[in-house]
Design a protein around this motif. Structure first.
Motif, mmCIF file in Angstrom:
data_model
loop_
_atom_site.group_PDB
_atom_site.id
_atom_site.type_symbol
_atom_site.label_atom_id
_atom_site.label_comp_id
_atom_site.label_asym_id
_atom_site.label_seq_id
_atom_site.Cartn_x
_atom_site.Cartn_y
_atom_site.Cartn_z
ATOM 1 N N SER B 53 0.818 -1.213 0.000
ATOM 2 C CA SER B 53 0.000 0.000 0.000
ATOM 3 C C SER B 53 0.850 1.259 0.000
ATOM 4 O O SER B 53 0.320 2.370 0.012
ATOM 5 C CB SER B 53 -0.914 0.001 1.224
ATOM 6 O OG SER B 53 -0.146 -0.109 2.403
ATOM 7 N N GLY B 54 2.177 1.105 -0.037
ATOM 8 C CA GLY B 54 3.042 2.270 0.020
ATOM 9 C C GLY B 54 3.216 2.759 1.442
ATOM 10 O O GLY B 54 2.619 2.240 2.391
ATOM 11 N N ASN B 55 4.038 3.771 1.597
ATOM 12 C CA ASN B 55 4.333 4.269 2.933
ATOM 13 C C ASN B 55 4.778 5.718 2.867
ATOM 14 O O ASN B 55 5.500 6.097 1.944
ATOM 15 C CB ASN B 55 5.436 3.396 3.561
ATOM 16 C CG ASN B 55 5.573 3.629 5.043
ATOM 17 O OD1 ASN B 55 4.623 4.034 5.703
ATOM 18 N ND2 ASN B 55 6.751 3.385 5.582
ATOM 19 N N GLU B 56 4.320 6.530 3.810
ATOM 20 C CA GLU B 56 4.722 7.935 3.849
ATOM 21 C C GLU B 56 5.230 8.256 5.243
ATOM 22 O O GLU B 56 4.645 7.841 6.252
ATOM 23 C CB GLU B 56 3.530 8.839 3.507
ATOM 24 C CG GLU B 56 3.900 10.321 3.450
ATOM 25 C CD GLU B 56 2.769 11.177 2.906
ATOM 26 O OE1 GLU B 56 2.013 10.695 2.039
ATOM 27 O OE2 GLU B 56 2.641 12.327 3.359
ATOM 28 N N ASP B 57 6.335 8.988 5.289
ATOM 29 C CA ASP B 57 6.915 9.392 6.566
ATOM 30 C C ASP B 57 7.447 10.803 6.407
ATOM 31 O O ASP B 57 8.551 11.011 5.887
ATOM 32 C CB ASP B 57 8.040 8.431 6.955
ATOM 33 C CG ASP B 57 8.627 8.749 8.323
ATOM 34 O OD1 ASP B 57 9.577 8.057 8.735
ATOM 35 O OD2 ASP B 57 8.141 9.689 8.992
ATOM 36 N N GLY B 58 6.647 11.784 6.812
ATOM 37 C CA GLY B 58 7.057 13.169 6.665
ATOM 38 C C GLY B 58 7.272 13.547 5.213
ATOM 39 O O GLY B 58 6.364 13.420 4.389
ATOM 40 N N ARG B 59 8.470 13.963 4.872
ATOM 41 C CA ARG B 59 8.759 14.396 3.498
ATOM 42 C C ARG B 59 9.051 13.227 2.561
ATOM 43 O O ARG B 59 9.266 13.436 1.365
ATOM 44 C CB ARG B 59 9.983 15.341 3.525
ATOM 45 C CG ARG B 59 9.772 16.606 4.329
ATOM 46 C CD ARG B 59 10.997 17.526 4.264
ATOM 47 N NE ARG B 59 12.160 16.952 4.953
ATOM 48 C CZ ARG B 59 13.229 16.486 4.341
ATOM 49 N NH1 ARG B 59 13.315 16.499 3.014
ATOM 50 N NH2 ARG B 59 14.247 15.997 5.034
ATOM 51 N N PHE B 60 9.074 12.037 3.077
ATOM 52 C CA PHE B 60 9.456 10.857 2.303
ATOM 53 C C PHE B 60 8.234 9.979 2.003
ATOM 54 O O PHE B 60 7.453 9.681 2.904
ATOM 55 C CB PHE B 60 10.486 10.023 3.074
ATOM 56 C CG PHE B 60 11.766 10.745 3.341
ATOM 57 C CD1 PHE B 60 11.882 11.624 4.399
ATOM 58 C CD2 PHE B 60 12.862 10.548 2.521
ATOM 59 C CE1 PHE B 60 13.074 12.303 4.639
ATOM 60 C CE2 PHE B 60 14.063 11.214 2.756
ATOM 61 C CZ PHE B 60 14.161 12.094 3.819
ATOM 62 N N ILE B 75 11.267 12.337 -2.323
ATOM 63 C CA ILE B 75 11.666 13.239 -1.243
ATOM 64 C C ILE B 75 11.193 14.634 -1.617
ATOM 65 O O ILE B 75 11.581 15.180 -2.655
ATOM 66 C CB ILE B 75 13.198 13.245 -1.038
ATOM 67 C CG1 ILE B 75 13.722 11.817 -0.806
ATOM 68 C CG2 ILE B 75 13.572 14.143 0.134
ATOM 69 C CD1 ILE B 75 15.241 11.731 -0.725
ATOM 70 N N ARG B 76 10.348 15.183 -0.767
ATOM 71 C CA ARG B 76 9.845 16.549 -1.003
ATOM 72 C C ARG B 76 10.647 17.534 -0.173
ATOM 73 O O ARG B 76 11.186 17.204 0.883
ATOM 74 C CB ARG B 76 8.364 16.643 -0.607
ATOM 75 C CG ARG B 76 7.421 15.877 -1.512
ATOM 76 C CD ARG B 76 5.963 16.013 -1.000
ATOM 77 N NE ARG B 76 5.807 15.382 0.304
ATOM 78 C CZ ARG B 76 5.577 14.095 0.477
ATOM 79 N NH1 ARG B 76 5.501 13.288 -0.568
ATOM 80 N NH2 ARG B 76 5.425 13.588 1.688
ATOM 81 N N ASP B 77 10.702 18.778 -0.651
ATOM 82 C CA ASP B 77 11.359 19.864 0.093
ATOM 83 C C ASP B 77 12.755 19.416 0.567
ATOM 84 O O ASP B 77 13.052 19.417 1.768
ATOM 85 C CB ASP B 77 10.485 20.272 1.281
ATOM 86 C CG ASP B 77 10.982 21.507 1.987
ATOM 87 O OD1 ASP B 77 10.662 21.682 3.185
ATOM 88 O OD2 ASP B 77 11.707 22.311 1.364
#
Lengths: 110, 109
Positions: B53-60, B75-77
């Motif tokens: 299902s994917g994974n998000e951790d802050g900017r990643f 990777i954002r910002d």
């Protein structure tokens, strides 16, 4: 204190010499691994152990041997070092999918 | 063909940019995937896991596409401190990890 330690951190040796790299862990993990890292090739598995007295060959075991003396200790030996064993060596431990690495040993074989 | 392949880079991006890395794997039986981060001359450290299902951790953000057998890391910002090598890793039966060669990221001021 670090959970996974390696000694020595740096070593220079000559072709034909026997050398041992030591790894100790305080994480209480059963599984331990030895990898080498070369530029552009990523980490390659040399040997691994899932318990004391359990030893398994990895992808590139030729020229290396290991000893699992206790749950917390896993040593890697180069019986007769050769220049193409010059690399960065990492020990790792795990109890599940995640592996925790030691700081590495930089080995130069002249 | 390597079992886990990555573009070695380097990816040179300015601070604040968004950057994405892809990784492909050849073993369709691989059970799960990870991104590890490795700073120069240091040991690899787990950055994040990647599940179906994917994974998000802050900017990643990490995504897995099993049909096409690739994993991505976004990777954002970007920060200067994000400069490192990012290792794509596949977990296979027998408790084995297979590592890609790594993608080097350099974030510039």
């Amino acid at each position: 204190d670090a959970d996974v330690t390696q000694t020595p951190r740096n070593r220079i040796t000559k072709t034909g010499k026997r050398i041992m790299l030591e790894c100790s862990q305080t994480k209480g993990h059963d599984r331990m691994y030895w990898y080498r890292q070369d530029p552009g090739l990523g980490l390659r598995l040399i040997y691994y152990s899932f318990d004391v007295k359990d030893i398994n060959k990895g992808e590139i075991s030729d020229g290396y041997s290991v000893s699992r003396q206790a749950q917390a200790k896993f040593s890697l030996s180069l019986e007769s070092a050769i220049p193409n064993q010059t690399a960065l060596y990492f020990c790792a431990t795990s109890s599940s999918e995640t592996q925790y690495f030691g700081p590495g040993t930089r080995l130069l074989v002249l | 063909r390597k079992e886990v392949e990555q573009d070695p880079g380097p990816f040179n991006v300015p601070e604040g940019a968004t950057v994405a890395f892809n990784c492909t794997y050849s073993n369709s039986a691989s059970q799960s995937f990870f991104w590890y981060r490795q700073d120069c001359r240091k040991e690899p450290k787990l950055l994040m896991s990647v599940y179906s299902s994917g994974n998000e951790d802050g900017r990643f953000t990490a995504q897995l596409n099993r049909a096409s057998q690739y994993i991505s890391l976004l990777i954002r910002d970007s920060k200067l401190s994000d400069s490192a090598t990012y290792l794509c890793v596949a977990y296979n039966a027998g408790n084995m990890l297979t590592f890609g060669g790594g993608t080097r990221l350099m974030v510039k001021p």
